[in-house]
Design a protein around this motif. Structure first.
Motif, PDB file in Angstrom:
ATOM      1  N   PRO A  49      44.308  38.914  41.623  1.00 30.66           N
ATOM      2  CA  PRO A  49      44.501  38.900  43.080  1.00 30.66           C
ATOM      3  C   PRO A  49      43.736  40.013  43.805  1.00 30.66           C
ATOM      4  CG  PRO A  49      46.574  38.517  41.981  1.00 30.66           C
ATOM      5  CD  PRO A  49      45.575  38.863  40.897  1.00 30.66           C
ATOM      6  N   LEU A  50      43.619  41.180  43.215  1.00 35.59           N
ATOM      7  CA  LEU A  50      42.814  42.268  43.789  1.00 35.59           C
ATOM      8  C   LEU A  50      41.702  42.605  42.807  1.00 35.59           C
ATOM      9  CD1 LEU A  50      45.683  44.509  45.158  1.00 35.59           C
ATOM     10  CD2 LEU A  50      44.179  43.014  46.460  1.00 35.59           C
ATOM     11  N   GLU A  66      29.725  36.574  50.048  1.00 35.21           N
ATOM     12  CA  GLU A  66      30.338  35.296  50.397  1.00 35.21           C
ATOM     13  C   GLU A  66      30.479  34.411  49.159  1.00 35.21           C
ATOM     14  OE1 GLU A  66      32.591  33.274  52.653  1.00 35.21           O
ATOM     15  OE2 GLU A  66      31.701  35.126  53.375  1.00 35.21           O
ATOM     16  N   ARG A  67      29.439  34.380  48.321  1.00 31.44           N
ATOM     17  CA  ARG A  67      29.491  33.582  47.082  1.00 31.44           C
ATOM     18  C   ARG A  67      30.615  34.093  46.172  1.00 31.44           C
ATOM     19  NH1 ARG A  67      30.029  29.316  44.297  1.00 31.44           N
ATOM     20  NH2 ARG A  67      29.253  29.443  42.187  1.00 31.44           N
ATOM     21  N   LEU A  68      30.764  35.396  46.060  1.00 31.83           N
ATOM     22  CA  LEU A  68      31.837  35.957  45.237  1.00 31.83           C
ATOM     23  C   LEU A  68      33.211  35.553  45.762  1.00 31.83           C
ATOM     24  CD1 LEU A  68      30.471  39.523  44.475  1.00 31.83           C
ATOM     25  CD2 LEU A  68      31.037  37.757  42.791  1.00 31.83           C
ATOM     26  N   ARG A  73      38.044  32.340  45.023  1.00 30.77           N
ATOM     27  CA  ARG A  73      38.985  31.342  45.540  1.00 30.77           C
ATOM     28  C   ARG A  73      39.018  30.093  44.653  1.00 30.77           C
ATOM     29  NH1 ARG A  73      36.539  28.931  50.131  1.00 30.77           N
ATOM     30  NH2 ARG A  73      35.803  27.468  48.573  1.00 30.77           N
ATOM     31  N   ASP A  74      37.840  29.614  44.266  1.00 31.00           N
ATOM     32  CA  ASP A  74      37.762  28.365  43.510  1.00 31.00           C
ATOM     33  C   ASP A  74      38.276  28.491  42.078  1.00 31.00           C
ATOM     34  OD1 ASP A  74      36.703  27.206  45.757  1.00 31.00           O
ATOM     35  OD2 ASP A  74      34.659  27.051  44.964  1.00 31.00           O
ATOM     36  N   TYR A  75      38.051  29.638  41.454  1.00 35.66           N
ATOM     37  CA  TYR A  75      38.383  29.775  40.035  1.00 35.66           C
ATOM     38  C   TYR A  75      39.654  30.564  39.757  1.00 35.66           C
ATOM     39  CZ  TYR A  75      33.733  27.876  39.490  1.00 35.66           C
ATOM     40  OH  TYR A  75      32.634  27.063  39.552  1.00 35.66           O
ATOM     41  N   HIS A 110      45.017  22.197  41.610  1.00 36.88           N
ATOM     42  CA  HIS A 110      44.634  23.571  41.935  1.00 36.88           C
ATOM     43  C   HIS A 110      43.144  23.855  41.704  1.00 36.88           C
ATOM     44  CE1 HIS A 110      48.894  24.359  42.154  1.00 36.88           C
ATOM     45  NE2 HIS A 110      49.035  23.868  40.936  1.00 36.88           N
ATOM     46  N   ILE A 111      42.556  23.164  40.736  1.00 34.34           N
ATOM     47  CA  ILE A 111      41.167  23.428  40.379  1.00 34.34           C
ATOM     48  C   ILE A 111      40.560  22.172  39.765  1.00 34.34           C
ATOM     49  CG2 ILE A 111      41.846  24.366  38.120  1.00 34.34           C
ATOM     50  CD1 ILE A 111      39.431  26.260  38.306  1.00 34.34           C
TER      51      ILE A 111
END
Length: 160
Positions: A49-50, A66-68, A73-75, A110-111
């Motif tokens: 989370p952090l 932005e990519r990170l 978020r996606d993974y 979720h993914i």
């Protein structure tokens, strides 16, 4: 007769099915867990989370940051599954639970996971597909980390 003789020893006579169950359980907790830890634990640090990567922002281009964020978020939904396969989780009371195969649709809300991963019924094959899925993700995170660290080092050299 064999069962009576074994009853007075530390020898356990098992059927083939019982042997496979014992072997699978032992292999899961000793081999599979260690393999996941050695190979995919670094990915967990990027999905927390952090995540540590928030300190890279000042050293990366805005599009890299932005990519990170998108990758995180996606993974991030992978994190609970990966964490459940870490050795330290199996030491916590009530946390020693195997990932049940096939994982099927349980994570799809979720993914997005490939069918080749979600349909596996054997743990060895599951590991192959899990690595095939996770390795490029980990490599991309590490590439951004390396880029940020190189820029930070170059900046420190200039300011010295």
């Amino acid at each position: 007769m064999n069962y009576q003789a074994a009853a007075n020893t530390n020898v356990r006579l098992l059927t083939w099915v019982q042997f496979q169950e014992v072997f699978e359980d032992q292999w899961y907790w000793e081999s599979l867990i260690n393999w996941v830890h050695e190979n995919l634990d670094p990915l967990c640090s990027y999905l927390e989370p952090l995540p540590a990567m928030i300190h890279w922002d000042e050293h990366l281009d805005p599009e890299d940051v932005e990519r990170l964020k998108v990758m995180h978020r996606d993974y991030m939904p992978l994190l609970p599954m990966l964490m459940s396969m870490m050795p330290y989780m199996s030491m916590l009371p009530g946390q020693r639970q195997k990932v049940l195969l096939p994982i099927g649709d349980r994570m799809r809300e979720h993914i997005e996971l490939p069918e080749s991963l979600t349909s596996r019924t054997g743990y060895r094959e599951f590991l192959v597909e899990l690595e095939r899925f996770c390795r490029p993700i980990l490599s991309e995170f590490q590439a951004y980390r390396d880029k940020a660290l190189a820029r930070k080092a170059a900046k420190n050299v200039k300011s010295s």
